[in-house]
Every structure is written in C-alpha cells, then in structure tokens.
Design a protein around this motif. Sequence first.
Motif, PDB file in Angstrom:
ATOM      1  N   TYR A  84      -0.124   9.274  -5.165  1.00 32.70           N
ATOM      2  CA  TYR A  84      -0.496  10.450  -4.386  1.00 32.70           C
ATOM      3  C   TYR A  84       0.696  11.317  -3.981  1.00 32.70           C
ATOM      4  O   TYR A  84       0.510  12.385  -3.409  1.00 32.70           O
ATOM      5  N   PHE A 137       3.571  11.471   2.124  1.00 35.07           N
ATOM      6  CA  PHE A 137       3.279  10.485   3.168  1.00 35.07           C
ATOM      7  C   PHE A 137       4.501  10.186   4.035  1.00 35.07           C
ATOM      8  O   PHE A 137       4.365   9.796   5.195  1.00 35.07           O
ATOM      9  N   HIS A 172      -3.744  14.405   2.971  1.00 29.20           N
ATOM     10  CA  HIS A 172      -2.431  14.378   3.607  1.00 29.20           C
ATOM     11  C   HIS A 172      -1.840  15.781   3.625  1.00 29.20           C
ATOM     12  O   HIS A 172      -1.601  16.376   2.571  1.00 29.20           O
ATOM     13  N   ASP A 179      -2.723  -1.690  -5.468  1.00 27.11           N
ATOM     14  CA  ASP A 179      -1.870  -2.479  -4.572  1.00 27.11           C
ATOM     15  C   ASP A 179      -1.080  -3.550  -5.313  1.00 27.11           C
ATOM     16  O   ASP A 179      -0.142  -4.126  -4.758  1.00 27.11           O
ATOM     17  N   GLY A 226       0.797  -1.224   0.000  1.00 32.67           N
ATOM     18  CA  GLY A 226       0.000   0.000   0.000  1.00 32.67           C
ATOM     19  C   GLY A 226       0.826   1.269   0.000  1.00 32.67           C
ATOM     20  O   GLY A 226       0.489   2.234  -0.693  1.00 32.67           O
ATOM     21  N   VAL A 227       1.929   1.303   0.778  1.00 28.20           N
ATOM     22  CA  VAL A 227       2.731   2.521   0.868  1.00 28.20           C
ATOM     23  C   VAL A 227       3.433   2.812  -0.453  1.00 28.20           C
ATOM     24  O   VAL A 227       3.542   3.971  -0.881  1.00 28.20           O
ATOM     25  N   LYS A 269      -6.144  11.415  -7.381  1.00 27.39           N
ATOM     26  CA  LYS A 269      -4.795  10.950  -7.709  1.00 27.39           C
ATOM     27  C   LYS A 269      -4.037  12.034  -8.461  1.00 27.39           C
ATOM     28  O   LYS A 269      -4.620  12.907  -9.100  1.00 27.39           O
ATOM     29  N   GLU A 295       0.894   4.242  -2.633  1.00 24.57           N
ATOM     30  CA  GLU A 295       0.555   5.582  -2.130  1.00 24.57           C
ATOM     31  C   GLU A 295       1.492   6.638  -2.705  1.00 24.57           C
ATOM     32  O   GLU A 295       1.063   7.700  -3.181  1.00 24.57           O
ATOM     33  N   ASN A 296       2.787   6.357  -2.682  1.00 22.21           N
ATOM     34  CA  ASN A 296       3.762   7.331  -3.173  1.00 22.21           C
ATOM     35  C   ASN A 296       3.731   7.460  -4.695  1.00 22.21           C
ATOM     36  O   ASN A 296       4.039   8.517  -5.229  1.00 22.21           O
ATOM     37  N   CYS A 349       8.575   4.026   0.586  1.00 24.15           N
ATOM     38  CA  CYS A 349       8.220   5.252  -0.132  1.00 24.15           C
ATOM     39  C   CYS A 349       9.110   5.431  -1.363  1.00 24.15           C
ATOM     40  O   CYS A 349       8.636   5.771  -2.457  1.00 24.15           O
TER      41      CYS A 349
END
Length: 571
Positions: A80, A84, A239, A319, A72-73, A465, A76-77, A294
């Motif tokens: 988004y 984070f 965030h 994911d 997920g992380v 996004k 995320e990077n 990240c």
Amino acid sequence: MSAPDQTVFGIWDYVIMAATMVASVAIGLYFRFTGGKQKTNEEYLLADRNMSIFPVAVSLMASFMSAITLLGVSAENYYYGMIFVVINISYGIATPIATQLFLPVFFGLQKTSTYEYLELRFGPHLRLLASLTYTLQMLLYNGIVLYAPAIVLESVTGLNRLVSILVVGLVCTFYSTLGGMKAVLFTDILQSLLMFFAVFSVVIFAAVEVGGFGEIFVLAKEGGRLNFTNFSVDPTERHTWWSLIIGGMFTYLSLYGVNHTQVQRLLTVSTLKRSQICLWWAWPVTSVLSISTCLAGLGIYAVYRHCDPFTTGEITAIDQLMPYFVVNKMRNAPGLAGLFVAGIFSASLSTISSACNSLAAVTLHDYVGKWCTVRSSYVPWLTKLMACVYGLVFLALAFLAEHLGGVLQAALTIFGAVGGPLLGVFTLGMFTTFANEAGASVGLVSGMALTLWMSFGSPRPGPPKLPVQVDGCPFNATLPNLTPVDPSDYFYPYRISYMWTSPIGFLWVMVAGSLVSLIWRQQQPWQRAGHAYPDPALFTPPLANILRKRNQYDHKSAVQCELLKTIKSDD
C-alpha cells in the motif's frame, strides 16, 4: 523463484531460539528470588514504584508492538506504500497531551487499577463496565497475538505451530507469574533488542540484495511506493495525512493515555517527572521501530518488485511476506533465521507478559476486591495465581483461534474500536465537572455499538493494493484479472477508513455523554459522600487548578459569612 524448502532451521537456529526462551525464564527466576522476592502486591504489580526510566520506556513500546505489528506494517508498506509512516507524527503530537493532561491524574491517585478512577469520578457501575470491556478486549487480542505469528511462521518456515504456541505461551506465563512486573520490564528490554535486530537484519539484507540502501528508495519510487502526498480530506480514503495524524493521535492516546496496561507501567517509577520522562522516551523508541519496519517493507518490495510472492502463490497471506524473505534470502547465514524468529516470538512475549500482569491487577482490584474480602496474606498468592491463569487462558484462546476463521480479524477490530470510546469516557471525567455516571455509561455503550457496527458492517470494499509485477519470475506467472470495484456501490459508513474509527467513537462519547448528563441529572460521587466540592485530584491539571482556586474562594466566602453571622448575633 521456487517455494522455499521448509526445513530451513539448522542447529544454530534452534540454539538461538532456545537461548532466548531460557534467558526470559532466568530473568523471571532472578526477580523471584532476589530483592523483595515478590512477596507484596506493591512489588509484584508495580515493582515497588522504584524502577529506572530506561526499562519502563522500552516496555511501553514493547507492550503493544506485537508480532502482528512487525509482520503487518512491513506488508503494509510493500502493498500500500510508505504513507503509513506519517502516523509517527501523530505520536509526537499525542505524547505531550498524554504526559501533561492525563498522566498527572493517574499518578496523583496512585491506584493499582486505572478503572478505580472511574468509580471515584462517576460510580461503581461504570468502573465495572469499563474494566469488563478492557478484560474482554485484552483476552481476544492476546489470544491472536499468540496464534497469528505461529501460523505465519509454520506456513513459511515449517516450524510447527503447536510447538510455537506452547513454547511462547508457557515460557511467558512462567516468567511473568514468578517475577512479576520487574521480570516483565527487564525481559522487555531483551525482547525489544531482538525485535530491532529482526527488522534491521531484513533492511540490511534487502539493501545488499539490490545494491545499496539508497537503491531501495530509488526502486520504491519507481514502483509508486513513496506515496507521501495524499492530503485528501475524504474520510473513505484508507490512508491520508489527515486520517493518519488525527486517527493515529486518538489511537495513541487511547493506548498510552488511559489504557491500564500502559498506565500501570507508568506508575512503576517514583515521581511524576520521571514517569513523564518515560513516556517522552517511549515515543522515539516506538517511532524508530515503526520507521524501521516500514523500511523493511520497502526493502522487500525492492527485492521482489518483478516477482510478487503473493500473486505467484509463494505465500498465501501478505503477513507471511517478511518470514518468506528471511527464508528465501537470508537462509545461508547460520543462525540468522533463528534470530529473526526469536525476534518475532519476542514481540509476542512482551505483549502477552504485559497482559498477564495487567489483567491480574484489574481482576484483583476491580472484581475480587469488590465482591469479597481477601486476607492480606493471601493477596500476593492470589495475584500470581490470576497471572498464571490468564497466561493459560491465552494459550487456550490461541488454539481456539484456529477454528474462528474470519473472527480473527473481527477481534483485532474490536481492539481498535473500543479504544476511542474508552478514551472518551476518561476525557469526560477529567475535563468536565457536569458529566455523571448515567451520561458516561450511555455514551460508552452507544459509542462502542457505533464503532463496532462501522467496523463489522458488511459488505465492504477491500482496500486497493498498489500495482505488482510478475514479469521477472523464473517461472511462468500471470497477474490475475481483477474486476474494478466501484466504492459507491457500498454503504457509506462501511467505506470510512478504519483510522477514523477511534476519533468517531471518542467524539460520540463526548457529545452523547454530555447531553445525557445535562438532561438526566444525578448526584455526583462527592455529593453522595456529603462534600460540597469535587476533589481537584480527579481532574486534568488545568481544570484542577481552576477548581482549587474556586474552592478556596468559596471556602473563604463561607467562613466570612459565618463570621458576619457571629458578629451580628453578638451585637
């Protein structure tokens, strides 16, 4: 870029994965037949309280850095941006709070179940309510921890999800049941190394693909991924520095300050000082893995910046991004895909084995021990049986998760929404003397109702996004025409960032619990036991020191009064 051939696993990949599972089982067998042979609950649940600092610090990280986090992380990077990573600052702020204000209370009491504290401070009803909440939380979360990586890897690599779930679930249940806490802690070291290797390998291959490590940041900046400057105080922005630092701090405290899974690990060393050192070392270990993940997301973006695999349909969920990169770009290195999958499975193993051991402790002390008397000779066997049962329950929940659809995300939301209110209850107990069981219970129930309503309420806008491109794809692809969404069309509480859920739940419990306690007066446990003063050991050290001085002064005053009465009567 065509969809990857899903028969990507060679003989070396399977050998490496099998070796990982065999090593985990071997560690469990080793601790079953050496030392005290797990014959006592002290050894089985708390490793005889003589563990060294390194394995405990690593295990603190591994217990909640699951495969969901790694996958997920990175996504995320990619989608988004790298803001984070700011959450790691919150870990540094929260660590001294946890080590100095919360940990000394639990370590001083030396209770096997964290929720025994709530009975000593408030009463039995709150202890039962909190432990049941924790049990439900961990059951839901770990079922998903087992299921989610299996389905992601199946969709990208073709590795059968049934086999994945069974192998990881059974291996984990076996070694954690046989070897107890010592096996859990030492397998966490092996599994953490594999987790780091999986993430580092992605970063290295991405750097090679784009022409150097520095080039990753150049390309990420061009794509707007280095978005570190959002200092907005608007709570509806997903965030920002404020949401990540404040929300991250409360989330960290709910996990590392009062969560039973982590507190149990912190009690496996011999002294409070060593326990505090473990928690201090867990911070950089966790942050290194978090920052590396990240960077992996940025590296994957640099590689696919002109042909986004999610937009083109190469993957069906974000994911799947990291496994897709491994299959697509790292498949020519023999055994590397197997090492990566072993790292992802290891992240699940470390989380689930921790839960098996922790839930066994809670069940024995908070449920079985309260409702019936068990002969001391049966207790170790009963604890091992419960650890095994929980492992099998996780397996069953993993298979049921396939049919739950959107409830998967709901269960993950429960895990975050419950942490803030539980932190509030422990804080009420440790930082105030007036809070009572009625106030804490009302605060906990109403606080969880609030946070779950905020988390589940719908309709809610999806997070926007960052832009992606498909102009560099070797096949025809077009960006979808997305209709702009006006967030103001949605109910305001449903727009609040999920990072604020934990602080809101915490503050609600503190305020509501305090007000109800002041209005609805109840006898405190020490008053019901006939004591005039509360036990300072139940309170955070600064307050405990004040209580000790006050109690000494009151005791001296009482002695002096009795002495004066005696003198007057003699006269």
